[in-house]
Design a protein around this motif. Sequence first.
Motif, PDB file in Angstrom:
ATOM      1  N   GLU B 110      13.730 -40.510  11.955  1.00  0.00           N
ATOM      2  CA  GLU B 110      12.430 -41.043  12.361  1.00  0.00           C
ATOM      3  C   GLU B 110      11.276 -41.590  12.215  1.00  0.00           C
ATOM      4  N   PRO B 111       9.981 -42.001  12.600  1.00  0.00           N
ATOM      5  CA  PRO B 111       9.368 -41.613  13.798  1.00  0.00           C
ATOM      6  C   PRO B 111      10.299 -43.239  15.112  1.00  0.00           C
ATOM      7  N   ILE B 112      11.124 -44.004  14.144  1.00  0.00           N
ATOM      8  CA  ILE B 112      11.436 -45.356  14.842  1.00  0.00           C
ATOM      9  C   ILE B 112      11.953 -44.434  15.773  1.00  0.00           C
ATOM     10  N   ASN B 113      13.618 -43.969  15.296  1.00  0.00           N
ATOM     11  CA  ASN B 113      14.838 -43.300  16.794  1.00  0.00           C
ATOM     12  C   ASN B 113      13.968 -43.181  17.915  1.00  0.00           C
ATOM     13  N   ARG B 114      12.849 -42.409  17.966  1.00  0.00           N
ATOM     14  CA  ARG B 114      12.197 -42.389  19.207  1.00  0.00           C
ATOM     15  C   ARG B 114      11.244 -42.731  19.993  1.00  0.00           C
ATOM     16  N   TYR B 115      10.294 -43.669  19.178  1.00  0.00           N
ATOM     17  CA  TYR B 115       9.278 -45.166  19.515  1.00  0.00           C
ATOM     18  C   TYR B 115       9.814 -46.323  19.739  1.00  0.00           C
ATOM     19  N   MET B 499       4.633 -50.275  12.321  1.00  0.00           N
ATOM     20  CA  MET B 499       5.216 -49.258  12.706  1.00  0.00           C
ATOM     21  C   MET B 499       4.842 -48.068  13.615  1.00  0.00           C
ATOM     22  N   LEU B 500       2.805 -48.281  13.466  1.00  0.00           N
ATOM     23  CA  LEU B 500       2.165 -47.494  14.679  1.00  0.00           C
ATOM     24  C   LEU B 500       0.898 -48.656  14.901  1.00  0.00           C
ATOM     25  N   PRO B 501       1.320 -48.367  16.383  1.00  0.00           N
ATOM     26  CA  PRO B 501       1.000 -49.817  16.812  1.00  0.00           C
ATOM     27  C   PRO B 501      -0.545 -49.155  17.123  1.00  0.00           C
ATOM     28  N   SER B 502      -1.459 -49.751  18.215  1.00  0.00           N
ATOM     29  CA  SER B 502      -2.623 -49.196  18.652  1.00  0.00           C
ATOM     30  C   SER B 502      -2.129 -48.458  19.364  1.00  0.00           C
ATOM     31  N   LEU B 503      -2.566 -47.728  20.085  1.00  0.00           N
ATOM     32  CA  LEU B 503      -3.025 -47.093  21.556  1.00  0.00           C
ATOM     33  C   LEU B 503      -2.657 -47.940  22.945  1.00  0.00           C
ATOM     34  N   ARG B 548       8.777 -44.500  28.984  1.00  0.00           N
ATOM     35  CA  ARG B 548       7.898 -44.972  29.770  1.00  0.00           C
ATOM     36  C   ARG B 548       7.007 -44.141  29.933  1.00  0.00           C
ATOM     37  N   THR B 549       7.437 -42.242  29.617  1.00  0.00           N
ATOM     38  CA  THR B 549       6.686 -41.275  29.842  1.00  0.00           C
ATOM     39  C   THR B 549       6.262 -40.783  28.049  1.00  0.00           C
ATOM     40  N   LEU B 550       6.869 -41.013  26.940  1.00  0.00           N
ATOM     41  CA  LEU B 550       6.702 -40.610  25.781  1.00  0.00           C
ATOM     42  C   LEU B 550       5.139 -40.429  25.319  1.00  0.00           C
ATOM     43  N   PRO B 551       4.727 -38.723  24.800  1.00  0.00           N
ATOM     44  CA  PRO B 551       3.573 -39.224  24.461  1.00  0.00           C
ATOM     45  C   PRO B 551       2.735 -40.135  22.828  1.00  0.00           C
ATOM     46  N   ALA B 552       1.498 -40.850  23.353  1.00  0.00           N
ATOM     47  CA  ALA B 552       1.389 -41.710  22.113  1.00  0.00           C
ATOM     48  C   ALA B 552       1.531 -41.632  21.281  1.00  0.00           C
ATOM     49  N   LEU B 553       2.218 -42.308  20.544  1.00  0.00           N
ATOM     50  CA  LEU B 553       2.980 -42.219  18.636  1.00  0.00           C
ATOM     51  C   LEU B 553       0.976 -41.608  17.626  1.00  0.00           C
ATOM     52  N   THR B 554       1.344 -41.477  17.211  1.00  0.00           N
ATOM     53  CA  THR B 554       0.322 -40.624  16.543  1.00  0.00           C
ATOM     54  C   THR B 554       0.468 -40.739  14.353  1.00  0.00           C
ATOM     55  N   PRO B 555      -0.869 -40.717  13.808  1.00  0.00           N
ATOM     56  CA  PRO B 555      -0.397 -40.675  12.137  1.00  0.00           C
ATOM     57  C   PRO B 555       0.364 -39.386  12.271  1.00  0.00           C
ATOM     58  N   SER B 556       0.151 -38.636  12.941  1.00  0.00           N
ATOM     59  CA  SER B 556       0.265 -36.980  12.601  1.00  0.00           C
ATOM     60  C   SER B 556       1.690 -36.075  13.147  1.00  0.00           C
ATOM     61  N   GLY B 557       2.056 -37.403  14.079  1.00  0.00           N
ATOM     62  CA  GLY B 557       3.512 -37.532  14.627  1.00  0.00           C
ATOM     63  C   GLY B 557       4.164 -37.834  13.377  1.00  0.00           C
ATOM     64  N   ILE B 558       4.277 -38.792  12.109  1.00  0.00           N
ATOM     65  CA  ILE B 558       4.362 -39.874  11.177  1.00  0.00           C
ATOM     66  C   ILE B 558       4.889 -38.556  10.291  1.00  0.00           C
ATOM     67  N   VAL B 559       4.260 -37.433   9.571  1.00  0.00           N
ATOM     68  CA  VAL B 559       3.819 -36.571   8.978  1.00  0.00           C
ATOM     69  C   VAL B 559       5.395 -36.148   8.755  1.00  0.00           C
ATOM     70  N   ASP B 560       6.175 -35.298   9.470  1.00  0.00           N
ATOM     71  CA  ASP B 560       7.257 -34.807   8.815  1.00  0.00           C
ATOM     72  C   ASP B 560       8.316 -35.990   9.137  1.00  0.00           C
ATOM     73  N   THR B 561       8.371 -37.115   9.026  1.00  0.00           N
ATOM     74  CA  THR B 561       8.952 -37.812   9.029  1.00  0.00           C
ATOM     75  C   THR B 561       9.847 -38.895   7.527  1.00  0.00           C
ATOM     76  N   PRO B 562      10.848 -39.436   7.498  1.00  0.00           N
ATOM     77  CA  PRO B 562      11.137 -40.110   5.971  1.00  0.00           C
ATOM     78  C   PRO B 562      10.089 -41.223   5.954  1.00  0.00           C
ATOM     79  N   LEU B 563       9.681 -41.303   6.991  1.00  0.00           N
ATOM     80  CA  LEU B 563       8.674 -42.645   7.302  1.00  0.00           C
ATOM     81  C   LEU B 563       7.345 -42.252   5.908  1.00  0.00           C
ATOM     82  N   ARG B 564       6.637 -40.872   6.479  1.00  0.00           N
ATOM     83  CA  ARG B 564       5.568 -40.638   5.866  1.00  0.00           C
ATOM     84  C   ARG B 564       4.647 -41.421   4.825  1.00  0.00           C
ATOM     85  N   SER B 565       6.119 -41.376   3.639  1.00  0.00           N
ATOM     86  CA  SER B 565       5.435 -42.296   2.694  1.00  0.00           C
ATOM     87  C   SER B 565       5.140 -43.787   3.031  1.00  0.00           C
TER      88      SER B 565
END
Lengths: 209, 763
Positions: B110-115, B499-503, B548-565
């Motif tokens: 995550e978050p690649i798996n979902r996004y 990994m974190l595209p613009s909105l 199609r309907t996922l809420p946008a990915l933001t930095p806070s959505g990455i905090v608890d994932t392995p990609l935080r570092s």
Amino acid sequence: MRDLRTTPPRLAMTAEHVYRLVRTQFVLATLLFAAPSAWSLELGAVLDGTTVAPPARVGFREERHNQMFKEPMILTGYLEYLQAGTLRKVIETPFDEAFLIEAGQVVIERDGTTRKLPLRKSKSLQTILGAIEAILSGDSEQLKSVFDVELDGSRESWSLQLTPTSRRIAKRLAGLQVAGNGQSVTSIRIDLKNDEWHLMELLRDDTPL
Amino acid sequence: MKPSLSTAWQRSILWLAAASLMILVLAARLEVSFDLSAFLPQQTTLTHDILIEQIRKGPGSRLLVIGVSGAPQDRLAEASEQLRQTLSANPAFVSVLNGELPDDSATVPEPINRYYLLMRDIDYSLASLQRAVQARLQDLAFGAGSALLDLIARDPFLVTLEILESLAPVDMGGDLWFAADGSAVLLAETRAASIDIAAQSEAVRAVRNAFAAVPAAKALSLDVTGVGAFSVELQEIIRAEATKRTVLATSALLLVLLVVFRSPRLLLLATVPLGMGFLAGLALVSLVFDQVHGITLAFGFTLLGVAVDYPLHLFSHAQHDSGQVAMQRIWPTLRLGVLSTVIAYLALAFSGSQGLAQLGLFTAGGVTVAMLATRAWLPLLLPKRQASRTLAPEVKHAPMLRYPAAVIVLLVAVVAVLGTVEGGLWDDELSSLSPVAVERLAADRSLRAAAVTPDMRYQLVMHNTSLETLLQASESADRLLAEAVDEGLLENWQSVSQMLPSLQSQQRRQDAIPAAEVLQRELSEALIGTPFRADAFDTFAAGANTARTLPALTPSGIVDTPLRSWLDSHLLQLGGEWVSLISVVLPRPDELAERVSGWNIGADLVDLQASSVELMRDYRNGALRTILVASLIIIALLWFVRGQFRQTLWIGLTVAASLAATIATITMLHGNLTVIHLVALLLVLGLGLDYALFLSRSESLRERRATDKGVLACAASTTLAFGILAGSSIPLLKFLGLTVASGALISYLVAYSGSRLLRKTVS
């Protein structure tokens, strides 16, 4: 800047995993160079007669079965043993593609572009390469140290069942079945997990290049 | 005029009340930190900010580096694998790696798996789907295995692989990591920040417990390094050393006092100004700063060094007079010495790092209060003496001040320094400011080198107050960098927008995903004539519909994932600014920098290595400038107060010669100088001034004897106490100890030998 390093790439794993499977697969395919003529049902005797002198070429027809396919994918083409340590698999139908294993890397040729993948010394890969060397050099002891070996049939129609003894390798590879007649290896079947298997039949017209 | 008992009592109650107040302040405010970066300079430019931030909280800072050695490789490999499994199951760790690919590595993090479908532009047209299906068939002509099949089923475009490859700075080989010395290496990323000392301590303990559970662990040895582990070590070392060395230094000090004054009561009294100074300094620091560094707290007592001299001067002069009379005699000299010292320490407080600022403020405040206690309280507590009856006005002599000794020492020292130092006087490595021992840092580097991690030397830096604007700029940079790669200006890059595209981009990609039935129809058509089953890509179709309907990915959505570092190393928040760091792999620096300057996207190519050296140079130059200004102020002050040019010249020369000789000594012992040596030299400056001021006083023969005795006691106690500190295993303290011990001794010898003979008489 020694202090400013990133976390190592856990991310790379998936990609690398795929390539490793790919490499493993290819190396296994090269096994078919191993036993062109087995006259005895003694493993040692079979291996004694397996030395292959490059360059050599053999045509193939391969069936690949897996759970995504409603019918097997059929590939045809040829295999080349260019020189010691250099092997090449060329697919001619249903598309053009070639894989060259040489100097610690795999070179994939597709649609006019090439891509190189390093063949690093992962333990399972080492084991398999060791097995190939064992067959090429007629070292039955080394082969037995890696696989459970079963030899069946007659001199005119024999089959060699290889089952990996390492649990790690066995997680991906259920076994190999090499079949041959008095003159050469006729087929090699590779069984993976989840009902996935490949059968490669070798065409008899193997001639020196 | 003898003080009445009640005056003494009144004063004591007042001072004790003040002490209680300071203790209350400490109880309410004191919070200790063990931040390894406290002695790094405070930032001046954005680049320096980034540099420090990377060291403090960068991706590497949460990594514990684990080394296992002491057995053949096969054995170590098993231990490494077992450690990996045990620690992976521990919630304190986000991930634990030993170089091998785990069997479950097909799992997309995550978050690649979902996004993943929102991270790249994808063409969902029929032609594009047909091409993808054909390419996957070719993949399956070569590759196999359930991992590949699962991947293809959910992602026929293999976008996931593309994303993973772009984020991965190095190609991971799947081999176990072994360091050059043969140790098996693991990297464990802790969930807690490196400054959370309690959590880091827990994590280190978890590693030790897991290691103890490895079969035959007794035959193996374990080493744990990394920022968190070092903070824990520092805390343990400070605890151990603070007790041991403070006890030793205090005992040495008391011994000197006992030998010189032969009075247990004086012994006790000598600690009063020091104690008051310590309390006041600490209370002041805890009021000004949110946290007090462990080093300031634990070793502040010793750092106050110079304050011990004040009661010693008083006691020497009070042997024949009452405390108050003695104080009146030495007060002008004492006051001048303290004032000079405080100026020097205030200079330190402005020299640029939080650690030094704390030390400077602590000492300046402590010294001032110690002086006040010596002046206003201590004389009242001294044993009362009969005033001397034969008090004919005593004849005062000015000491003969000799210059040659100081001049010779100065010249010899300068020549010695020039001869010893090659390639500059200063050590500009950032690591020279770390309180971690050099050998431990080297161990850390050697273990880390086994886990191939990329060089982060070149970074493309962009910043903006708006994250969205920054991400859009970063996406522009991605496009431009791709062109630059084609031209050979660099090999590769990693940017946050990969990994974190613009909105804006996420929205565009959502809009591009066809409705479920449309996609299904196209897929069915694309699969005609292939061996694939009709439902082979159902996972993909379902995933696309969800995306199609996922809420946008933001930095806070990455905090608890392995990609935080990964995110932490490419996106920082500094003050109100968002900063994007694009790591540039193998650039042609000059050409790329020129190209970047023409892009007009507010990006700069930064060489962090050059920047780190520059940072240290600025830091040191700043500190030197401040100290130089302070020295000029001190000399002006001396001249103004004493009003004698020759005497001021002698004091200046004596102190300069002592400092030069001290520098010569420490360059011979330690090699290049660091800012820490500068701090120590400031203390030496204070001590040297103190000695020179007292030894250049005009006084009677009797007073002169008292002065000699007092100065000797000061020099001996300081040299001993700091000599004990020089034995510390914390580099910072070792440098301080050795510099001050040798500096105190040298200052005494130079000042004493330059002022011994009494010559002329003044009224």
